[in-house]
Design an enzyme around this catalytic site. Structure first.
Site, PDB file in Angstrom:
ATOM      1  N   LYS A  38       0.872  -1.166   0.000  1.00 15.42           N
ATOM      2  CA  LYS A  38       0.000   0.000   0.000  1.00 15.42           C
ATOM      3  C   LYS A  38       0.915   1.222   0.000  1.00 15.42           C
ATOM      4  CE  LYS A  38      -3.898   2.269   2.216  1.00 15.42           C
ATOM      5  NZ  LYS A  38      -5.076   2.075   3.067  1.00 15.42           N
ATOM      6  N   ASP A  98       1.627   4.915   0.031  1.00 20.83           N
ATOM      7  CA  ASP A  98       0.927   6.111   0.495  1.00 20.83           C
ATOM      8  C   ASP A  98       1.738   7.369   0.184  1.00 20.83           C
ATOM      9  OD1 ASP A  98      -1.103   7.567   1.675  1.00 20.83           O
ATOM     10  OD2 ASP A  98      -1.091   6.433   3.545  1.00 20.83           O
ATOM     11  N   ASN A 105       1.342  11.306   1.909  1.00 19.06           N
ATOM     12  CA  ASN A 105       0.493  11.975   2.891  1.00 19.06           C
ATOM     13  C   ASN A 105       0.678  13.482   3.026  1.00 19.06           C
ATOM     14  OD1 ASN A 105      -1.463  10.280   4.251  1.00 19.06           O
ATOM     15  ND2 ASN A 105       0.266   9.031   4.892  1.00 19.06           N
ATOM     16  N   ASP A 155      -9.956   8.091   2.890  1.00 18.45           N
ATOM     17  CA  ASP A 155      -9.789   7.718   4.298  1.00 18.45           C
ATOM     18  C   ASP A 155     -11.121   7.714   5.031  1.00 18.45           C
ATOM     19  OD1 ASP A 155      -7.080   7.344   4.129  1.00 18.45           O
ATOM     20  OD2 ASP A 155      -6.530   9.277   4.996  1.00 18.45           O
TER      21      ASP A 155
END
Length: 688
Positions: A447, A449, A451, A517
């Site tokens: 995964k 990411d 951010n 999210d």
């Protein structure tokens, strides 16, 4: 039938897809113009189209229109697609056609500037199983050139009585909010200046005449295959025309091209549909499945992700416990999220130190991975390769690796900075540790990411530092491509604080994207509806999490949460250790049902319904419908299905009831009974 043909007498090219045609012609000044984008035409019909015409009504109006790449030379007052500064200060390009090449469905139109040795290629590609037209631009300067804007393509639509723009807006945890508004006269800019495709916008749009719906009306649409900053500028003129131009980068950036360099833009694809937004979406889904996704025919597994259960409090014991529960409810892939590495105990430290935390995993990751595999699941890890905390060994050793400017503070967002992947040494470091991680730990899934957005996006000492906005994204693509080539078993999910990096560019290298999210099922209905306008269900990661929801506090029944998530690639993300025995048993039953309908959802054709979705695949039909709370006495219409054989019969696989296709599409199914709360249903039909 050839997909690309050329008529020398009229200097025009006809591109054909299974259901549409696109005609390009050269004006008297050699500028390439669009004569037609819409329903299929024969060669004879294309030859009969009126040629390019000047549109200027006065000396204050543009004399050009419907151009394939808008230049700054001449009386052109629309947003330019190509802004270049040549030696001596000349700007733009004065078109001179130098020939073309047809290679199957790939058309290359070659041009040069009439005064300067600048070569420009316009590329078009069509496929015999897709109605998308892929376009991109290539620059080949033979002299130094400063580039202010170099779009992939400009698009024009026929003159219509009105113009309506569809696109999505939003923010973190509110991505893909669908907006449909009248296109105003003037310029309308859609953009991201954040270094990623962003939560706040997404690089696609649709245009119709103001009269289209889900199942009727002409729709023209485009999507950009780029995962960094981007811009699309639409123009509606007072004379009643509409067009747009788009590509990578944003206002204020410049790039310096040296002689002999090649500058290639990302693909900006277009789809025309005669039968509404729904048909436009289905054509996009077909194209993404056939020509974008790396493993389109592989069922996406049911994922369990441990983040919402433990947060940063990760250790081998709690991950083992969660893995056993995940296997019990039917998960096929177990993903351990943040805080398995370095000194990571929160979001303020450790990011960038990608070695296994030996306090939390004294014997390394192998015992946990072995247990996950023993339980019959694949194993995945969360990573965030492009970021670093200042409180990390990596940053202390390499403070110049991040995006920064010498005279500016380094802005912290989520306590982290962005590593500059435009530097080959930084990109090489990232590839090496990722390759080692996957090789040494039997990792099946990452995964990936991202951010925070770009800030202070500089590279001191680089004379052409704005290139980092492009080169960083290209480096991410290259690393993902190399990892997949070196590890054919590896699957990747794109994530950027949720759905902040959702686009055709990242989908060409990943198997699915983390949609948001926000896992609240009520909010997800709108998020998923916006996502589905262009992107297919198999790429849409959708989790069932706890109730009350940890973000919104909303309490929703488990079945409702499942029915919403079943509309995509189903996953689970709650704290299973706190679920009751009844909830675990119900979850296992619903996961089993999802595995039954998964081929229909993930590989079927989508019809959006007023309060649900319908998928059709082969002889099977799946309907997922839902309603939130409504006031007492509020009427709810029957659910009319679509895309069925009106002469066919369909048996309910659960009750045995037989329905007529014509009745299901005209009268519909009985409406849901809201009952003051959250109501949902799943219907499985099979042609009989």
């Amino acid at each position: 039938m050839r997909s690309v043909t050329f008529d020398a007498s009229s200097r025009r090219w006809l591109l054909r897809t299974p259901g549409t045609s696109y005609v390009v012609a050269l004006a008297d000044d050699d500028a390439p113009r669009c004569l037609h984008w819409g329903p299929a035409l024969t060669a004879e019909q294309a030859a009969s189209l009126p040629g390019p015409a000047a549109f200027g009504a006065s000396s204050f109006d543009s004399t050009a229109g419907e151009e394939e790449l808008v230049s700054e030379v001449g009386a052109r007052f629309e947003t330019p697609s190509l802004q270049v500064v040549l030696p001596g200060g000349d700007r733009g390009i004065e078109w001179r056609h130098d020939g073309h090449e047809i290679d199957g469905g790939h058309l290359t139109l070659r041009f040069s500037d009439r005064r300067h040795p600048l070569l420009v290629e316009l590329h078009y590609r069509v496929h015999d199983d897709s109605d998308a037209i892929e376009r991109w631009t290539v620059l080949r300067p033979q002299v130094p050139v400063t580039v202010l804007r170099c779009d992939s393509a400009a698009w024009s639509v026929p003159a219509l009585d009105g113009y309506r723009l569809s696109h999505v807006t939003g923010g973190w945890s509110s991505e893909h909010a669908l907006s449909r508004t009248e296109l105003p006269v003037g310029e309308t800019a859609l953009t991201s200046r954040r270094g990623l495709s962003s939560h706040h916008a997404n690089p696609w749009l649709m245009i119709d005449g103001g009269d289209a719906g889900e199942r009727h009306g002409e729709v023209w649409s485009c999507a950009l295959a780029w995962s960094g900053s981007w811009r699309v500028t639409l123009t509606r003129t007072t004379s009643g025309r509409a067009s747009w131009t788009g590509g990578f980068g944003h206002e204020g950036l410049t790039w310096r091209l040296e002689p002999g360099e090649e500058w290639v833009t990302p693909v900006f694809a277009g789809v025309y549909a005669p039968d509404g937004y729904g048909e436009a979406s289905r054509r996009w889904h077909d194209h993404v499945a056939r020509h974008v996704l790396p493993r389109p025919d592989e069922p996406r597994p049911v994922v369990y992700n441990a983040w919402e259960a433990v947060g940063f409090d990760v250790n081998e014991a709690n991950q083992r416990d969660l893995a056993r529960l995940a296997a019990r409810v039917g998960a096929e892939l177990f993903v351990m999220d943040d805080a398995w590495f370095g000194g990571r105990t929160g979001d303020s430290a450790g990011l960038g130190d990608w070695w296994v935390n030996d306090e939390r995993f004294p014997d390394g990751l192998s015992p946990l991975i072995d247990e996950v595999h023993r339980l019959g699941m694949r194993f995945g890890l969360w990573v965030e390769p492009e970021m670093v905390n200042p409180d990390s060994d990596l940053y202390r050793a390499n403070p110049d690796w991040v995006l920064h400017m010498p005279g500016r503070s380094r802005t912290l967002l989520r306590n982290q900075l962005v590593l500059n992947f435009a530097r080959p040494d930084v990109a090489d470091w990232a590839h090496k540790w990722l390759h080692k991680l996957v090789s040494e730990h039997a990792v099946d899934f990452l995964k990936w990411d991202f951010n925070r957005a770009f800030t202070e996006a500089g590279r001191p000492g680089d004379p052409d530092q704005d290139r980092l906005w492009i080169d960083h994204v290209r480096a991410v693509y290259s690393i993902m491509d190399r990892l997949r080539a070196d590890h054919p078993h590896l699957r990747i999910e794109a994530c950027a604080g949720g759905g902040g990096r959702t686009d055709l560019g990242i989908l060409a290298r990943t198997d699915q994207v983390w949609t948001s999210d926000n896992t609240d099922a009520h909010d997800r209905i709108a998020i998923q509806r916006g996502f589905s306008q262009v992107y297919p269900a198999r790429a849409m990661a959708a989790w069932v999490t706890d109730s009350p929801n940890p973000l919104t506090g909303r309490a929703v029944p488990l079945r409702f949460r499942f029915h919403v998530a079943m509309a995509g690639a189903l996953g689970l993300g709650g704290d299973l250790a706190r679920w009751s025995e009844a909830e675990l048993s119900e979850a296992a039953e619903l996961v089993a049902v999802y595995k039954d309908i998964r081929p229909v959802v993930q590989f079927g054709r989508l019809w959006r319904l007023p309060y649900g979705v319908q998928y059709v695949h082969g002889d099977r039909v799946v309907v997922l419908a839902w309603h939130g709370p409504v006031a007492f006495g509020t009427p709810i219409a029957p659910l009319r299905l679509a895309g069925l054989d009106p002469d066919g019969r369909y048996r309910d696989e659960d009750t045995g009831t037989v329905h007529h296709g014509a009745v299901l599409m005209s009268r519909g199914l009985p409406p849901l009974t809201p009952g003051g709360g959250y109501t949902s249903t799943l219907l499985r039909l099979r042609a009989c």
